[in-house]
Structures are given as C-alpha cells and as structure tokens.
Design a protein around this motif. Structure first.
Motif, short mmCIF file in Angstrom:
data_model
loop_
_atom_site.label_atom_id
_atom_site.label_comp_id
_atom_site.label_asym_id
_atom_site.label_seq_id
_atom_site.Cartn_x
_atom_site.Cartn_y
_atom_site.Cartn_z
N LYS A 1 -1.71 16.40 -0.65
CA LYS A 1 -2.23 15.58 -1.73
C LYS A 1 -1.32 14.37 -1.90
CE LYS A 1 -3.76 15.77 -6.52
NZ LYS A 1 -3.86 16.58 -7.73
N LYS A 2 -1.90 13.16 -1.90
CA LYS A 2 -1.12 11.93 -1.94
C LYS A 2 -1.32 11.19 -3.25
CE LYS A 2 0.42 12.35 2.29
NZ LYS A 2 1.84 12.48 2.60
N ASP A 3 -0.43 10.23 -3.49
CA ASP A 3 -0.54 9.37 -4.66
C ASP A 3 -1.52 8.25 -4.36
OD1 ASP A 3 -0.29 7.72 -6.78
OD2 ASP A 3 1.89 7.48 -6.66
N ARG B 1 -3.33 3.29 0.78
CA ARG B 1 -3.31 4.30 1.85
C ARG B 1 -3.38 3.60 3.21
NH1 ARG B 1 -4.97 9.44 0.39
NH2 ARG B 1 -6.53 9.64 2.03
N ALA B 2 -2.48 4.01 4.10
CA ALA B 2 -2.38 3.31 5.37
C ALA B 2 -2.14 4.28 6.53
CB ALA B 2 -1.25 2.28 5.33
N ILE C 1 -0.44 7.79 5.55
CA ILE C 1 -1.16 9.06 5.61
C ILE C 1 -1.02 9.71 6.97
CG2 ILE C 1 -3.40 10.19 5.24
CD1 ILE C 1 -2.20 8.84 2.75
N LYS C 2 -1.02 8.89 8.03
CA LYS C 2 -0.90 9.45 9.38
C LYS C 2 -0.41 8.38 10.34
CE LYS C 2 -3.34 12.27 12.80
NZ LYS C 2 -4.57 12.99 13.16
N ARG C 3 0.24 8.85 11.42
CA ARG C 3 0.68 7.96 12.50
C ARG C 3 -0.14 8.24 13.75
NH1 ARG C 3 7.26 8.37 12.67
NH2 ARG C 3 7.72 7.99 10.46
N PHE C 4 -0.40 7.19 14.52
CA PHE C 4 -1.07 7.34 15.81
C PHE C 4 -0.23 6.65 16.87
CE2 PHE C 4 -4.45 7.58 12.68
CZ PHE C 4 -5.26 8.61 13.15
N ILE D 1 -9.14 5.31 4.28
CA ILE D 1 -7.92 4.53 4.54
C ILE D 1 -8.25 3.05 4.40
CG2 ILE D 1 -6.11 4.00 6.21
CD1 ILE D 1 -6.08 6.90 5.20
N GLY D 2 -7.41 2.33 3.69
CA GLY D 2 -7.69 0.91 3.46
C GLY D 2 -6.97 -0.03 4.40
#
Length: 405
Positions: free
Chosen positions: A4-6, A11-12, A46-49, A79-80
């Motif tokens: 759960k995120k703020d 969000r990126a 949120i995540k890395r690729f 994701i924005g």
C-alpha cells in the motif's frame, strides 16, 4: 502483490538498461540514485524495469516486448509517470509517450525539476531556467502532438508547425535574455568577490548529499539549510570562518552527481567560479556510501571540466559514524573478500594512505575528529596566507586546538 503506497505522491516507474558499458551492478546503483532523485522531486517509485541490450533502441530506448510490459503495468496500476535513467532524445521521448500514454521524463528532466524546486535566489532561478530552456528547445515538437490530428482539415493545415516555430522563436529569445541577465549578475558577483579583500578562499566540493552543508554549519556556526535529500543546497553560500586567530572564507557549492546534465554544467559554470577562484578545495566524501569511490571519480571529472583538477585539495572523508563494513565469513570458502568487507582502518591503508596528510576522516554530524580537521585546514590556509603576505608570518603560530566535544 504491491504494498500500500502513499497516493498523495506522484506514482512513478523507473526504467533502465543493462549494457556492455553498464553492467547489472552499475545499473542497480544508478536506479537507486534515480529513486532517491524521484523521492526528492516528490514522487514515489512503484516498480523498476530493466532490460539487457547491447545498445539502447534508437526509437524507443527499450525493446518492444519490454515496452508492452511497462505499458500494461502502467494501465493496471494507474501510474502517472515513467522515468528513464538516461537522457532521451526528442524522438525517443515522443515515441515513448505515444505508447505509454503517460508523462515521460528522463534523468536530465528530473534533475532540472529538482533544481527548479530548490533554487531560492534570483541567480539560481535564472541559471535553472536557462538550463530548462536549452533542454526544452529541441523537444518542442513532441509538445504539439495533440495538434497533429488536426492537420489537413479546412483552415487547419499545419497549425502545429506554425505553433512550434513560434515557440522556438520565443524560447530562443528567452535564452538570449537569460544569458544576458546572467552576464550582468556575473559582473556584480565578480565585484563582490573582489571586495572580499585578500582573505584566503576555501571551497567545499563533493557529490550531492555527502554532508557539505552540515560541515559548513559546524565550522562557521551558521545555519545553512540541511536535509537528507539530493541537492538540498543549490544556492552558493559564503561564510567567514576563523580557526585559531586566522580568518578565511568558506564557500558551500552545489553538489555534483553522476550523469550531470550538460545544460546544468554549462549554466552553473558561473556559480562554479567560486571553485575556480578558491585557494583550497575541501573535497567532502560520504565514506558510508557503498560506492563512494565512483562518486569521487564523478566529482574529479567535473572538476577537470572546469579547470580545477590541479588545485590544492584536502580529501575529507565524512560520516565515519555511519560507516559499516559488511561482515565477512572466513569459514565460507566460496566467498571472496571485497572492499565491502574493509574496515575503516583497512581503507586508510589503501590508496588513501598515499594521500597522507591530505586525507582527513571526520563526522560533521557527531563532531568527531573536527580538531584534526581544523588543524589540517589551518596549516594549509596559513601556508597560502603567508605566501601572499610573508611579513604576517609571526601573526599566525601553529594551531594548538581545542577540547574535542
């Protein structure tokens, strides 16, 4: 499953590549830094690729399969922003935006945004705006893609192109105006530097977030802004410092970073005049950072670019209180002992030993070994001063120091 995120933060996702010139370890380090930059700018990763490739794709930076994976994740998780670790060309940025349908930034754009947030003085704001304009100019076409759909309609042939040309002219004029403004401020600052008299000048340089401003506060009893974020201090600060009975000037400069945007190096060259005109550099290093040697190399590279590679320099290894060696298991026959396992004493016996008296180990935060630091700086500043004013030699005896706190 995602934590759960703020959702008050932007969000990126982060995107990097693993190439022959940038292995997996290096790529992870760069993405760690990019995540810290994102946090500093007000975002949440949120995540890395990452993708292994010989060379980045000239059209979309990454391959089509990875692009599809990122696109799906962005849609599913609202994701924005997508942030790439390397600088994207105008064409790449435009192509990626069409596929991902979200805000696309590269490392340069992100750093420019942080600088824009941090700039407090008119001088710093002017420098940042100039860098932004120079970055923006070749990318204007991508900002008018919403008009491309209208091309060919009655009375609407080529409106986007006309708007682009108009904007290019406006931006070019703005760049000229900002450069003229900087020249005026530079002349004023040159006069100010001249008015400081013949006091010895010392400049704090180093990677961003290594503790330069904390050290500045400790030795000058001042209150320069300090925060555990990248580029917390952007504006150059000059303070008069007295050690023993010897006065001199100390300048706290903007921190450096790997892959520093070319536009920023150019725009901030005038700020770095403080470094060029310094008699002594204090190169502050965060020895608790796992990759501090690379950070030293990055700073030395930029110092070389601005003609300061051969200036007298004292290496100040800061944050010794936070340094921790990774425990090494001697019973593990497979494990190979690396620099991560070095104790602080072992580090001092490496290449640092060759620096001799020009390597000082301190904790500015906890005020450890500050007397040793002051004594070394005093000696160096005294040598410069006596060379400049030989008849004042008797005024400045050896520094006797004070009690450690």
């Amino acid at each position: 499953m995602l934590e759960k995120k703020d959702f008050n933060l932007e969000r990126a996702v982060l995107i990097g590549v693993i190439t022959k010139d940038q292995d997996e370890v290096k790529s992870k380090e760069y993405l760690d830094e990019l995540e810290f930059l994102t946090f500093t700018a007000g975002g949440e990763v949120i995540k890395r690729f990452t993708q292994k490739m010989d060379l980045p794709n000239p059209k979309t930076f990454i391959g089509t399969g990875k692009m599809q994976e990122i696109q799906n994740f962005i849609k599913e998780n609202e994701i924005g922003t997508a942030i790439f670790d390397d600088e994207l060309s105008a064409a790449q940025e435009r192509n990626i935006s069409k596929v991902l349908e979200c805000k696309v930034l590269d490392r340069t754009n992100l750093i420019l945004d942080i600088f824009a947030q941090r700039a407090q003085t008119s001088y710093a704001r002017t420098q940042v705006e100039l860098a932004q304009c120079e970055y923006l100019l070749p990318r204007l076409k991508g900002m008018w893609t919403h008009l491309e759909r209208q091309r060919g309609g009655i009375g609407m042939r080529g409106p986007g192109e006309r708007e682009i040309e108009t904007d290019r002219r406006i931006v070019r004029e703005r760049i000229t105006l900002l450069k003229d403004k900087l020249k005026t401020i530079d002349r004023q600052q040159a006069i100010q530097r001249g008015n400081r008299g013949q006091l010895v000048r010392v400049a704090l340089v180093g990677y961003t977030n290594v503790g330069k401003s904390t050290l500045m506060n400790v030795i000058s009893n001042s209150e320069v802004f300090v925060e555990d974020k990248l580029f917390a201090t952007l504006d150059t600060t000059v303070r008069k410092v007295v050690i023993g009975n010897l006065p001199f000037l100390v300048t706290d400069t903007v921190g450096f970073i790997r892959k520093l945007p070319t536009q920023l190096v150019e725009s901030f060259k005038s700020t770095l005049d403080e470094v060029r005109e310094a008699d002594l550099l204090l190169h502050v290093v965060d020895i608790s950072h796992h990759n501090f040697e690379d950070q030293i190399a990055s700073v030395n590279k930029i110092l070389g670019e601005i003609g300061c590679a051969n200036k007298p320099t004292i290496m100040v290894f800061n944050k010794i209180d936070a340094y921790e060696a990774v425990p090494f298991d001697n019973d593990d026959l497979i494990a190979v002992r690396t620099k991560e396992n070095y104790t602080l004493e072992e580090w001092k016996r490496t290449w640092m030993n060759k620096i001799g008296d020009d390597a000082i180990f301190i904790s500015a935060l906890n005020k450890k070994n500050l007397e040793g630091f002051k004594r070394r700086v005093y000696d160096e500043v005294r040598n410069v001063h006596v060379t400049r004013f030989p008849y004042n030699d008797f005024l400045y005896p050896d520094y006797e120091g004070e009690e450690e706190e």
